[in-house]
Each structure stands twice: as C-alpha cells, then as structure tokens.
Design a protein around this motif. Structure first.
Motif, PDB file in Angstrom:
ATOM      1  N   ALA A   1       0.688  -1.281   0.049  1.00  0.00           N
ATOM      2  CA  ALA A   1       0.086   0.017   0.088  1.00  0.00           C
ATOM      3  C   ALA A   1       0.869   1.284  -0.110  1.00  0.00           C
ATOM      4  O   ALA A   1       2.002   1.255   0.543  1.00  0.00           O
ATOM      5  CB  ALA A   1      -0.817   0.079   1.350  1.00  0.00           C
ATOM      6  N   ILE A   2       0.256   2.342  -0.661  1.00  0.00           N
ATOM      7  CA  ILE A   2       0.814   3.643  -0.584  1.00  0.00           C
ATOM      8  C   ILE A   2       0.233   4.356   0.721  1.00  0.00           C
ATOM      9  O   ILE A   2      -1.023   4.591   0.479  1.00  0.00           O
ATOM     10  CB  ILE A   2       0.633   4.419  -1.981  1.00  0.00           C
ATOM     11  N   ALA A   3       1.045   4.993   1.415  1.00  0.00           N
ATOM     12  CA  ALA A   3       0.509   5.928   2.497  1.00  0.00           C
ATOM     13  C   ALA A   3       0.738   7.352   1.774  1.00  0.00           C
ATOM     14  O   ALA A   3       1.818   7.780   1.989  1.00  0.00           O
ATOM     15  CB  ALA A   3       1.266   5.620   3.852  1.00  0.00           C
ATOM     16  N   THR A   4      -0.358   7.791   1.329  1.00  0.00           N
ATOM     17  CA  THR A   4      -0.253   8.935   0.596  1.00  0.00           C
ATOM     18  C   THR A   4      -0.549  10.407   1.213  1.00  0.00           C
ATOM     19  O   THR A   4      -1.021  10.205   2.605  1.00  0.00           O
ATOM     20  CB  THR A   4      -1.051   9.094  -0.579  1.00  0.00           C
ATOM     21  N   GLU A   5       0.329  11.462   0.973  1.00  0.00           N
ATOM     22  CA  GLU A   5       0.174  12.673   1.631  1.00  0.00           C
ATOM     23  C   GLU A   5      -1.338  13.284   1.491  1.00  0.00           C
ATOM     24  O   GLU A   5      -1.758  14.349   1.920  1.00  0.00           O
ATOM     25  CB  GLU A   5       1.334  13.615   1.405  1.00  0.00           C
ATOM     26  N   LYS A   6      -1.791  12.763   0.199  1.00  0.00           N
ATOM     27  CA  LYS A   6      -3.107  13.300  -0.139  1.00  0.00           C
ATOM     28  C   LYS A   6      -4.204  12.428   0.334  1.00  0.00           C
ATOM     29  O   LYS A   6      -4.223  11.787   1.330  1.00  0.00           O
ATOM     30  CB  LYS A   6      -3.099  13.754  -1.686  1.00  0.00           C
ATOM     31  N   ASP A   7      -5.141  12.221  -0.670  1.00  0.00           N
ATOM     32  CA  ASP A   7      -6.195  11.361  -0.160  1.00  0.00           C
ATOM     33  C   ASP A   7      -6.342   9.831  -1.270  1.00  0.00           C
ATOM     34  O   ASP A   7      -7.014   8.988  -1.139  1.00  0.00           O
ATOM     35  CB  ASP A   7      -7.566  11.909  -0.416  1.00  0.00           C
ATOM     36  N   GLY A   8      -5.244   9.792  -2.172  1.00  0.00           N
ATOM     37  CA  GLY A   8      -5.320   8.863  -3.034  1.00  0.00           C
ATOM     38  C   GLY A   8      -5.727   8.868  -4.485  1.00  0.00           C
ATOM     39  O   GLY A   8      -5.634   8.126  -5.158  1.00  0.00           O
ATOM     40  N   THR A   9      -6.329  10.090  -4.568  1.00  0.00           N
ATOM     41  CA  THR A   9      -7.244   9.972  -5.872  1.00  0.00           C
ATOM     42  C   THR A   9      -6.009  10.217  -7.155  1.00  0.00           C
ATOM     43  O   THR A   9      -6.113   9.707  -8.196  1.00  0.00           O
ATOM     44  CB  THR A   9      -8.072  11.524  -5.920  1.00  0.00           C
ATOM     45  N   ASP A  10      -5.168  11.101  -6.818  1.00  0.00           N
ATOM     46  CA  ASP A  10      -4.037  11.085  -7.930  1.00  0.00           C
ATOM     47  C   ASP A  10      -3.152  10.080  -8.089  1.00  0.00           C
ATOM     48  O   ASP A  10      -2.853   9.734  -9.400  1.00  0.00           O
ATOM     49  CB  ASP A  10      -3.269  12.405  -7.336  1.00  0.00           C
ATOM     50  N   GLU A  11      -3.040   9.025  -7.012  1.00  0.00           N
ATOM     51  CA  GLU A  11      -2.440   7.857  -7.347  1.00  0.00           C
ATOM     52  C   GLU A  11      -3.165   7.169  -8.213  1.00  0.00           C
ATOM     53  O   GLU A  11      -2.815   6.293  -8.973  1.00  0.00           O
ATOM     54  CB  GLU A  11      -2.037   7.172  -5.946  1.00  0.00           C
ATOM     55  N   MET A  12      -4.688   7.129  -7.972  1.00  0.00           N
ATOM     56  CA  MET A  12      -5.572   6.157  -8.749  1.00  0.00           C
ATOM     57  C   MET A  12      -5.750   6.769 -10.182  1.00  0.00           C
ATOM     58  O   MET A  12      -5.854   5.899 -11.148  1.00  0.00           O
ATOM     59  CB  MET A  12      -6.967   6.415  -8.075  1.00  0.00           C
ATOM     60  N   SER A  13      -5.766   7.997 -10.167  1.00  0.00           N
ATOM     61  CA  SER A  13      -5.811   8.665 -11.501  1.00  0.00           C
ATOM     62  C   SER A  13      -4.555   8.238 -12.393  1.00  0.00           C
ATOM     63  O   SER A  13      -4.895   8.074 -13.653  1.00  0.00           O
ATOM     64  CB  SER A  13      -5.976  10.103 -11.641  1.00  0.00           C
ATOM     65  N   GLY A  14      -3.400   8.239 -11.815  1.00  0.00           N
ATOM     66  CA  GLY A  14      -2.192   8.105 -12.391  1.00  0.00           C
ATOM     67  C   GLY A  14      -1.694   6.538 -12.680  1.00  0.00           C
ATOM     68  O   GLY A  14      -0.572   6.629 -13.037  1.00  0.00           O
ATOM     69  N   GLY A  15      -2.675   5.824 -12.155  1.00  0.00           N
ATOM     70  CA  GLY A  15      -2.136   4.331 -12.147  1.00  0.00           C
ATOM     71  C   GLY A  15      -1.073   3.927 -11.271  1.00  0.00           C
ATOM     72  O   GLY A  15      -0.806   2.791 -11.810  1.00  0.00           O
ATOM     73  N   LYS A  16      -0.852   4.517 -10.451  1.00  0.00           N
ATOM     74  CA  LYS A  16       0.077   4.129  -9.441  1.00  0.00           C
ATOM     75  C   LYS A  16      -0.559   3.082  -8.135  1.00  0.00           C
ATOM     76  O   LYS A  16       0.337   2.640  -7.508  1.00  0.00           O
ATOM     77  CB  LYS A  16       0.596   5.530  -8.644  1.00  0.00           C
ATOM     78  N   THR A  17      -1.880   3.143  -8.288  1.00  0.00           N
ATOM     79  CA  THR A  17      -2.499   2.292  -7.429  1.00  0.00           C
ATOM     80  C   THR A  17      -3.575   1.476  -7.905  1.00  0.00           C
ATOM     81  O   THR A  17      -4.296   2.264  -8.913  1.00  0.00           O
ATOM     82  CB  THR A  17      -2.948   3.190  -6.119  1.00  0.00           C
ATOM     83  N   ALA A  18      -4.024   0.408  -7.407  1.00  0.00           N
ATOM     84  CA  ALA A  18      -5.180  -0.273  -8.121  1.00  0.00           C
ATOM     85  C   ALA A  18      -6.658  -0.127  -7.511  1.00  0.00           C
ATOM     86  O   ALA A  18      -7.564  -0.082  -7.848  1.00  0.00           O
ATOM     87  CB  ALA A  18      -4.990  -1.861  -8.140  1.00  0.00           C
ATOM     88  N   MET A  19      -6.464   0.389  -6.065  1.00  0.00           N
ATOM     89  CA  MET A  19      -7.526   0.598  -5.148  1.00  0.00           C
ATOM     90  C   MET A  19      -7.389   1.555  -4.087  1.00  0.00           C
ATOM     91  O   MET A  19      -6.315   1.713  -3.628  1.00  0.00           O
ATOM     92  CB  MET A  19      -7.762  -0.763  -4.415  1.00  0.00           C
ATOM     93  N   TYR A  20      -8.583   2.120  -3.962  1.00  0.00           N
ATOM     94  CA  TYR A  20      -8.706   3.259  -2.664  1.00  0.00           C
ATOM     95  C   TYR A  20      -9.919   3.494  -2.304  1.00  0.00           C
ATOM     96  O   TYR A  20     -10.876   3.120  -3.226  1.00  0.00           O
ATOM     97  CB  TYR A  20      -7.841   4.343  -3.061  1.00  0.00           C
ATOM     98  N   VAL A  21     -10.185   4.083  -1.315  1.00  0.00           N
ATOM     99  CA  VAL A  21     -11.571   4.097  -0.666  1.00  0.00           C
ATOM    100  C   VAL A  21     -11.948   5.606  -0.678  1.00  0.00           C
ATOM    101  O   VAL A  21     -10.918   6.465  -0.342  1.00  0.00           O
ATOM    102  CB  VAL A  21     -11.827   3.530   0.788  1.00  0.00           C
ATOM    103  N   TYR A  22     -12.994   6.022  -1.423  1.00  0.00           N
ATOM    104  CA  TYR A  22     -13.160   7.805  -1.400  1.00  0.00           C
ATOM    105  C   TYR A  22     -14.624   7.680  -1.514  1.00  0.00           C
ATOM    106  O   TYR A  22     -15.552   6.966  -1.878  1.00  0.00           O
ATOM    107  CB  TYR A  22     -12.488   8.141  -2.556  1.00  0.00           C
ATOM    108  N   GLY A  23     -15.278   9.020  -1.697  1.00  0.00           N
ATOM    109  CA  GLY A  23     -16.469   9.442  -1.608  1.00  0.00           C
ATOM    110  C   GLY A  23     -16.969   9.618  -3.133  1.00  0.00           C
ATOM    111  O   GLY A  23     -16.214   9.404  -4.034  1.00  0.00           O
TER     112      GLY A  23
END
Length: 406
Positions: free
Chosen positions: A241-263
């Motif tokens: 897992a990436i522990a990101t300084e933001k909320d994970g949206t940029d990592e999701m959008s940029g193809g750096k992560t496969a999953m995250y939880v958000y609204g």
C-alpha cells in the motif's frame, strides 16, 4: 459651513423619504423577502440562481434573495449569527458548531405528515441533527466506496473486486498486484486521514472512537480499534500500500495504485479522464458478522433561529429539497429522496448504486464529531496519532499511540 450642513440635512431627509417610499413599495407587493446563503460558486451557483428564479416566479407572496458566500462561508455565517443578521435559509453541515443558532425543524416536518419524512433515507437524519433534534433537511450526500482500476487488475490476471469482499480479500489482492504489476501498489490510503472519515472503519469492525457519552477509553483503544490501525499499517509495512500525503485520488488517476476508498466526488473526474474503473462496497471485516459501514458527507438546509420569516423559509426549503430539484440535481448530487432514486432507476447504474448500498448499511451510526463537545481537540490528537502510526519514517505501535489519547 452652514450651507454645507443645510445641504447634508436636505440630502438626509431625501434619503429617508426615498427609503420610506421604497419600503412602502416593497410592502405594497405583498412579498416576504428571505435571504438564502449558498457555499456554491461558478457553474453550480448559476444553476442555483435559476432554481431560485423559478421559485420566485411561482410564488406570489415570497421573494428569495440568493447570497453567495463561497470560501468565506463559515466566516460569514458565524458573523451573521453573532450579529443577529444570519440569512433566513442556509446550507449547513457543521451542526455541532452552529445548531444553537438554528431553528428546530421537527414541528415543520411533523406538519407535513409521516410519509414526507419517510421518503428521506433514514441514514441521513443523524447527520442533520444534534442531541436528537433535527436542525436541517437533507439536500445531498455521499457515502464512501472502494474504487478499483480495471486495467491494473487485468494486467495482474485477477478477478475484479466484488461487494462481498472482506479486508482479507483486499489485502491478498493488494499483495498480488504489487508483485505482478511493476511500479504499482495494490492499495492507497492517507498518512493523515480525516479522523471524521476514519471512524467508519472502526464501526465496520464493531467499535468506535467513543460511547454515546463521549468516553473514549475502551473504544478508541479497544482491541478491535487497534486491529483496524494495525491492518492499514501492515499493508504499508509489507509494501502493498501507498501511504499518501493526499487522499489517493491522484495515485488512482495516475495508475500508481489499483484500489482506494473515497466518496462520490471523483466520479465526474474519472469519467472525464476515461479511467477504466469500477466501484463496489467497502470490504467487510471477516469475523465482525456485519456489513461494512460508511461515514456520510452530508449537506442540509437550515433556518436561522433569528429569522422573522420562518414559514416562508420552510416553504422554500420544501421546494429546494423536494422531488423536482432532487431530479434536476442528478449528475452532480446524489438524490436524498427514495421516490426519486426509484423513478430515475439510479440503482441500475453500477457506478452509483454502491453508494446507496453503503447508505443502507450505515443507518443508526452517529459520528463522534456529533457526540463529543471536545471533538475539535480530539480530532487534532487523532491526526497526530495517524501520522505517528502511518508515517513511513515512524510506524509507531498502534496500541501504544492510541493508549496515550484520553
């Protein structure tokens, strides 16, 4: 000097005369003016003005004036309440801070009948009340769900997540994706998550930050709470897992992560970016014996206690939260009325239905922010605790850190 004073007196008398005439003209129209404060801006504000204009055109006895407060919303609402000049109707979310200056809406709701209230989703009410009293009518909301990148799952040769997943399933898949897809982590979450949001994971595991009286001992530091923090920390330690300084949206959008939880706020963005993604319910905790639970981000409409035109204000609130506008706001706001969701076939939309499934699981939960009178201080402590537990340079023991919080 005398001439200047004479001119000033004449001008003043003229001003008083014209103001008096203006008031008489306003009174002559028979319209009650009410002020409506919005935090929206740009395109959404333009749409709101059109809705306000429509109300004014169809009501011969009420005129609504839309006031845009934008980024200064809280400052202006606080100032208005402090000076006794609050807008008659206002958007509201921070009821713990403002409820003492708001009108109790329960008598108004009761007059509308049982069916009126029951058409709103039950899970929305705890987010629009304080100490058991309703101070706001639900307007919009979002729950949280699990987003996943279909292309990354395809590259890893794995089946897509489903709504019957547990966190064990997520961790297993996060590990496999990290191992099989170079440069990609299986999951992303914030180093310094919003404490208000993070409580939903504790609810899902059968605990919370505190009891109904605001006591944290035996709740925040309970084994079930510690297990949640340990799970997130372990995924980070294992490199899944990436522990990101933001909320994970940029990592999701940029193809750096496969999953995250958000609204639901990012659905429009991901659609615009043509991201190949899916949405399912948040995984449940194996052994908890219950569905996963989501916190709500909810907006409501309230009446100022100081308003002199409360009946007119209520008439406008009924319009703003009613069927017609619920339908028209679909696309940038999730409807709060069951009848609108059914009529618009929203539950057939695979990218929207999971948010309502989570809503159904989440009735009966009250965030600690609505319970504790010292929530602001506790929230600050929790933010520091998250950073100590999840910051890759510290990764302190969850149990030790949580036991320090009183």
């Amino acid at each position: 000097m005398k001439k200047s004073l004479f001119v000033v007196m004449i001008c003043t008398l003229c001003a008083v005369f014209f103001i008096g005439c203006s008031k008489q003209a306003s009174q002559g129209t028979g319209k009650t003016e009410i002020r409506f404060a919005s935090w929206d801006s740009a395109e959404t504000l333009e749409a709101q003005q059109k809705f306000v204009d429509r109300f004014n055109e169809t009501h011969s006895d009420i005129k609504v004036l839309l006031e845009s407060y934008g980024d200064d919303y809280d400052i202006k609402i606080s100032a208005g309440m402090g000076s006794g000049d609050a807008p008659d109707v206002m958007y509201m979310w921070n009821y713990p801070a403002y409820y003492e200056g708001l009108e109790n809406l329960e008598p108004y709701i009761e007059k509308e009948g049982k069916a009126y209230k029951e058409n709103f989703y039950e899970a929305l009410w705890p987010y629009n009340q304080m100490k058991g009293t309703i101070y706001g009518m639900p307007v919009g909301f979002t729950t949280h769900c699990l987003y996943f990148n279909k292309d990354i799952f395809d590259k890893a040769g794995l089946a897509y997540p489903s709504s019957d997943w547990t966190w064990d399933d997520l961790q297993k898949n996060a590990q496999l994706i990290t191992e099989k897809v170079p440069g990609v982590k299986g999951f992303a979450f914030p180093v310094k998550d919003d404490p208000y949001v993070f409580e939903m994971y504790l609810w899902s595991n059968g605990t919370s930050y505190m009891d109904n009286n605001g006591n944290t001992d035996g709740y925040l530091n309970a084994p079930k709470s510690i297990a949640v923090f340990d799970m997130f920390q372990n995924m980070e330690k294992q490199g899944w897992a990436i522990a990101t300084e933001k909320d994970g949206t940029d990592e999701m959008s940029g193809g750096k992560t496969a999953m995250y939880v958000y609204g639901g706020w990012v659905v429009v963005r991901f659609n615009r970016e043509n991201l190949n993604y899916g949405i399912v319910e948040i995984p449940a905790f194996a052994g908890a014996g219950k569905d996963s639970v989501s916190i709500l981000s909810s907006s409501g409409l309230s009446i100022a206690k100081s308003s002199k035109h409360k009946d007119a204000a209520w008439e406008f609130i009924k319009y703003w939260t009613g069927t017609e506008l619920n339908k028209e706001r679909i696309g940038y706001e999730l409807p709060v009325l069951k009848s609108v969701v059914a009529e618009a076939n929203i539950m057939t939309d695979e990218k929207i239905a999971p948010f309502y499934a989570m809503l159904g699981h989440s009735a009966g939960y009250t965030p600690s922010a609505f319970i504790s009178p010292t929530w602001s201080a506790l929230s600050d402590e929790l933010s520091l605790a998250f950073e100590r537990i999840f910051n890759p340079t510290t990764l302190e023991s969850s149990a030790s850190v949580l036991n320090e919080i009183k």
